[in-house]
Design a protein around this motif. Structure first.
Motif: not given
Length: 126
Positions: A104-120
């Motif tokens: 994909i080509r991301m349209t809002d890379p800031a949404q990455l911050d809402s995803l889980l880290t590996p530990d989470q």
């Protein structure tokens, strides 16, 4: 214990995303493929479409069930992994490598911050 690579981000719905510049690869996690069982078909008809975060980008058919696959972040679906048409079981064998599903080509890379880290994510799947 599932394999949870440290260089990826994860959704609550068990998708992973690997970012490369403004583009990213998306697939399902090792945990998800193990829960689904033997994958027999990957159906992705959204190539060329721009989808929102959490929109369905395709379906994954296993022997016993069909599951939706969700966009971890908003973006345009640039490419479907055509290898999966003839070898959907690749998702079972190598979910983080050859078993990727879409680029994909991301349209809002800031949404990455809402995803889980590996530990989470590890805590999420328990």
């Amino acid at each position: 214990m599932s394999n949870i690579p440290s260089n990826l981000k994860y959704s609550q719905d068990h998708e992973w995303i690997r970012v490369e510049g403004d583009e990213a690869y998306v697939g399902i996690t090792d945990f998800a493929q193990s829960q689904l069982g033997d994958i027999v078909f990957v159906d992705i008809t959204t190539e060329g479409e721009t989808l929102g975060q959490n929109d369905v980008f395709g379906t994954i058919e296993a022997v016993k069930t069909v599951s939706d696959a969700f966009m971890p972040v908003a973006g345009e679906v640039l490419e479907f992994n055509a290898e999966l048409e003839n070898a959907p079981e690749t998702v079972n064998k190598d979910p983080y490598g050859a078993g990727w599903m879409i680029k994909i080509r991301m349209t809002d890379p800031a949404q990455l911050d809402s995803l889980l880290t590996p530990d989470q994510y590890a805590a999420h799947i328990g």
